[in-house]
Every structure is written in C-alpha cells, then in structure tokens.
Design an enzyme around this catalytic site. Structure first.
Site, short mmCIF file in Angstrom:
data_model
loop_
_atom_site.label_atom_id
_atom_site.label_comp_id
_atom_site.label_asym_id
_atom_site.label_seq_id
_atom_site.Cartn_x
_atom_site.Cartn_y
_atom_site.Cartn_z
N CYS A 51 1.03 -1.28 0.13
CA CYS A 51 0.18 0.18 0.01
C CYS A 51 0.94 1.27 -0.14
O CYS A 51 1.72 1.41 0.81
CB CYS A 51 -0.89 0.04 1.31
SG CYS A 51 -2.07 1.48 1.33
N CYS A 55 0.16 5.04 6.91
CA CYS A 55 -0.66 4.47 8.28
C CYS A 55 0.56 3.90 8.83
O CYS A 55 0.81 2.67 8.88
CB CYS A 55 -1.81 3.90 8.13
SG CYS A 55 -2.93 4.44 6.82
N CYS A 58 0.03 0.21 10.47
CA CYS A 58 -0.31 -0.65 9.22
C CYS A 58 0.75 -1.49 8.71
O CYS A 58 1.68 -0.95 8.20
CB CYS A 58 -1.28 -0.10 8.35
SG CYS A 58 -1.93 -1.21 7.15
N CYS A 95 -16.39 -9.66 4.87
CA CYS A 95 -15.79 -8.40 4.60
C CYS A 95 -14.61 -8.57 3.77
O CYS A 95 -13.75 -9.06 4.18
CB CYS A 95 -15.35 -7.67 6.17
SG CYS A 95 -16.80 -7.79 7.17
N CYS A 126 -19.61 -6.76 2.79
CA CYS A 126 -18.72 -5.52 3.12
C CYS A 126 -17.60 -5.07 2.53
O CYS A 126 -16.94 -6.25 2.35
CB CYS A 126 -18.64 -5.43 4.80
SG CYS A 126 -17.94 -4.10 5.39
N CYS A 186 -19.91 1.40 7.97
CA CYS A 186 -19.22 0.80 9.16
C CYS A 186 -17.82 1.59 9.34
O CYS A 186 -16.94 1.78 8.44
CB CYS A 186 -18.78 -0.62 8.71
SG CYS A 186 -17.53 -1.43 9.85
N ARG A 258 -18.46 -3.57 17.29
CA ARG A 258 -17.78 -4.81 17.17
C ARG A 258 -16.40 -4.48 17.88
O ARG A 258 -15.57 -3.84 17.52
CB ARG A 258 -17.40 -4.88 15.56
CG ARG A 258 -16.61 -6.01 15.23
CD ARG A 258 -16.71 -6.45 13.67
NE ARG A 258 -18.04 -6.26 12.99
CZ ARG A 258 -18.17 -5.38 12.32
NH1 ARG A 258 -17.26 -4.49 11.65
NH2 ARG A 258 -19.46 -5.39 11.80
N1 SAM Z 1 -6.83 0.54 3.07
C1 SAM Z 1 -8.05 0.76 3.40
C2 SAM Z 1 -8.26 1.78 4.34
O1 SAM Z 1 -7.41 2.10 5.09
O2 SAM Z 1 -9.27 2.12 4.69
C3 SAM Z 1 -8.67 -0.30 3.84
C4 SAM Z 1 -8.05 -1.56 4.65
S1 SAM Z 1 -7.35 -0.94 6.18
C5 SAM Z 1 -6.43 -2.13 6.50
C6 SAM Z 1 -8.69 -1.23 7.36
C7 SAM Z 1 -8.59 -0.59 8.71
O3 SAM Z 1 -7.79 -1.75 9.31
C8 SAM Z 1 -7.67 0.64 9.10
O4 SAM Z 1 -8.55 1.73 9.02
C9 SAM Z 1 -7.50 0.33 10.40
O5 SAM Z 1 -8.61 0.63 11.52
C10 SAM Z 1 -7.28 -1.37 10.56
N2 SAM Z 1 -6.10 -1.68 11.04
C11 SAM Z 1 -4.93 -1.70 10.19
N3 SAM Z 1 -3.81 -2.10 10.85
C12 SAM Z 1 -4.14 -2.35 12.02
C13 SAM Z 1 -3.38 -2.91 13.32
N4 SAM Z 1 -2.21 -3.11 13.18
N5 SAM Z 1 -4.00 -2.95 14.34
C14 SAM Z 1 -5.54 -2.82 14.35
N6 SAM Z 1 -6.05 -2.18 13.59
C15 SAM Z 1 -5.63 -2.10 12.17
FE1 SF4 Z 2 -3.03 1.41 3.38
FE2 SF4 Z 2 -2.99 0.24 5.58
FE3 SF4 Z 2 -3.44 2.73 5.44
FE4 SF4 Z 2 -5.37 1.00 4.59
S1 SF4 Z 2 -4.70 1.34 6.73
S2 SF4 Z 2 -4.43 2.95 3.59
S3 SF4 Z 2 -3.96 -0.69 3.88
S4 SF4 Z 2 -1.42 1.72 5.00
#
Ligand code: SAM
Ligand code: SF4
Ligand code: DTB
Length: 311
Positions: A51, A55, A58, A95, A126, A186, A258
């Site tokens: 990606c 974030c 992530c 989902c 979802c 959601c 959730r």
């Molecule tokens: N890339 C898209 C986005 O960011 O909206 C969708 C997938 S992203 C992985 C979805 C959600 O996963 C994030 O908004 C975050 O809330 C959650 N997430 C990602 N990494 C995480 C982690 N290490 N621990 C808990 N939640 C996490």
């Molecule tokens: Fe990309 Fe992870 Fe951020 Fe979603 S949460 S936009 S998968 S870096």
C-alpha cells in the site's frame, strides 16, 4: 452541541467509575439490542500489502519492513471459497479488505464481481477499499454491497501524527459518498496507539456525531506488528479498552459495536467485559487481514461459556 462540548461529554462518560460506566452501557445496550446475541463477521484480504499510504499502525504499508509481501488481487474463486467457508462456520457478514489508498478504475470490475458472488451466497457483504471517488460507491451498491468499512481511526487532532498521505477530511468525504449511495456505514477506529483518554473521547465523539450514526462501529485494539512505527507502543490497559467500548455503546445506542482487532491476545475475561459493555459483534475466523485472530474453536467455546447465540 459544539464539537468540543461533545468531546467533553464523552470524556465525562469515560471518566465515570468503572462499575457505573458498565451499568449505564449495559442498560443502554438492553434498550436497543438482545444482549444474548453476537453477530459474526469474517474478513478476507482480497489485496494484500504494497500500500502506498503511510498509516503508522499498518503492516501493509510499503514504507515499512514488516514481511508482508505485495500480492495481486486474489481470484474470484478464492473469494467464493472463503465466503462459503465463513458461511458454513456461521458468519452472517463477509468483509473484503484491500491494501489500497482507494480502488483504481481498472480494479473495480473484478471487485464488483466478488461482491455479486458473495451477495448471491446469501451473505451480507462489506468492503474496505480505502478512499472512494465520485460514482464508485454507487457502483459498489449496484453490485450488491451492503456495508462499506472506512474508519476514522483516531481523533481529528491526532490524525496527522498517524497518517501523512491523506487527511481526516478525505475520510469524512468518503463516508459522505458512501451514505449518499445508500450503503450502510461501518466506521470505527483503533485504540492503543499511545493516545490519551481525551483522544479516545475525540474519536468516539466524532463517530457519534456522524449523521446518521454508523450502522457498525469496529473498535480495534492496536495489533503491534514489528517494523511498523507504532510497534513498541506502551499497550493500553485492558480496562481502559473496556471503557472505550462502553462509551461507544452509550453514545451510539443503535449501532452494532464490534470488538475487532486485538482479540487474539485478549483474555476471555476481558472479552466478556467488552460484551457486558455493549460489544455485540466480533471478527470471526482464523485471520484478520494479515495478522492472526482468535481461533474459531476457541471462539465457539467462549460463546458457549457465555451463553451467547450467534447471528
Ligand atoms: N486501505 C483501506 C483503508 O485504510 O481504509 C482499507 C484496509 S485498512 C487495513 C482497514 C482498517 O484496518 C484501518 O482503517 C484500521 O482501522 C485497521 N488496521 C490496520 N492495521 C491495524 C493494526 N495493526 N491494528 C488494528 N487495526 C488495524
Ligand atoms: Fe494502506 Fe494500511 Fe493505510 Fe489502509 S490502513 S490505507 S492498507 S497503509
Ligand atoms: C476494521 O475495523 N478492522 C479490520 C477491518 N476493519 C478491515 C482490519 C483489522 C486489521 C488488523 C491488522 C491486520 O490483520 O493486517
């Protein structure tokens, strides 16, 4: 009520004596939900890793060395097989998550086919695909999508410390597009990112001020993945996590709350307190997106020990 007054109100809820807070949360919960029913959602990562976003929590960001590989969009057959398995295990919602900033126009047709196929199995659908452009939410809806997951993740004032490649307003704009297309929302966040109680109050206040309020509110306990900048953060006290669930329940009485990421390491007794605090949905299945989840047999036993039915 002004935004600050609203944050103050949520902060006052979070500050209540623990037993008072749980009593209030359980009272609200019973007014709007059957406290003996747990909703089960199963996740599948349809596009893992690579990606471009940054974030800091992530493991799927290409900027961090986490061992998560950049994989292509999975084939339709993989999605259908996983959805059938989820349905056989008793999940009611499936989902699909993608490690995208947002879907590219060339990727969308294949995702639309996945949605239609899962919808045709009779599961709720979802997707969590990131930021949407004009028209994309309508296309998703037309394919049979029921819910779109798009989290605000933290309070507005902290967002810039967690993500630099897009901003809070981008997320709010996508949520507005999702609602306008007639999709159910959601929307939740992550706690345990080293934030203080005021920031948690800000997140909950922001979620509760969405109009209408989100249909589902995933509360994720940060899964610390080595290589991500937030790995090594002081873990949040479990009871403080339970407080956050209770505040979500009290402020968003009708929403499904959730208990999301973080259950793999969460003691059963803490999960039981989260359910008492008003959580009535879990992610169910061996995996979240890239990290492990509580195992299915353990969850079945836990639900049985607690006398909870599933939906
Ligand atoms: N890339 C898209 C986005 O960011 O909206 C969708 C997938 S992203 C992985 C979805 C959600 O996963 C994030 O908004 C975050 O809330 C959650 N997430 C990602 N990494 C995480 C982690 N290490 N621990 C808990 N939640 C996490
Ligand atoms: Fe990309 Fe992870 Fe951020 Fe979603 S949460 S936009 S998968 S870096
Ligand atoms: C949500 O709030 N949590 C899910 C889902 N929506 C897409 C994702 C959790 C991801 C946890 C880290 C991982 O497994 O990569």
């Amino acid at each position: 009520m002004s935004a600050t007054a609203c944050v103050d109100a949520v902060a006052a809820i979070l500050d209540l004596p623990f037993d008072e807070l749980l009593f209030r949360a359980q009272t609200v919960h019973r007014e709007h939900h059957d406290p003996t029913v747990m909703q089960l959602s199963t996740l599948l990562s349809i596009k893992t890793g690579g990606c471009p976003e940054d974030c800091r929590y992530c493991p799927q960001s290409s900027r961090y060395q986490t061992g998560v590989e950049d994989e292509p969009l999975v084939p339709l057959e993989t999605v259908v097989a996983a959805a059938r398995q989820a349905q056989a295990n008793g999940a009611s919602r499936f989902c699909m998550g993608a490690a995208w900033r947002g879907p590219q126009p060339q990727d969308l047709p294949r995702v639309l086919d996945m949605i239609a196929a899962v919808h045709n199995l009779g599961l709720e659908t979802c997707c969590s695909l990131g930021l949407l452009q004009d028209g994309q939410a309508q296309q998703l809806r037309a394919a049979g999508l029921d819910y779109y997951n798009h989290n605000l993740d933290t309070a507005a004032e902290r967002y810039g410390e967690i993500v630099a490649t897009h901003d809070y307003q981008d997320r709010l704009d996508t949520l507005a597009r999702v609602r306008r297309a007639g999709l159910r929302v959601c929307c939740g966040g992550i706690v345990g990112m080293g934030e203080n109680r005021r920031v948690r109050a800000g997140l909950i206040a922001q979620l509760a001020s969405l109009d209408p309020q989100p249909d589902s509110v995933p509360i994720n306990y940060l899964v610390q993945v080595p290589g991500t900048p937030l790995s090594g953060t002081e873990p949040l006290d479990w009871l403080e996590f339970v407080r956050t669930i209770a505040a979500a329940r009290i402020t968003m009485p009708k929403s499904m709350v959730r208990l999301s990421a973080g259950r793999q390491r969460m003691p059963d007794e803490v999960q039981a307190l989260c359910f008492l605090a008003g959580a009535n949905s879990i992610f169910y299945g061996e995996k979240l997106l890239t990290t492990g989840n509580a195992d299915v047999e353990h969850d079945k036993a836990l639900l049985a020990r607690l006398g909870l039915r599933t939906a």
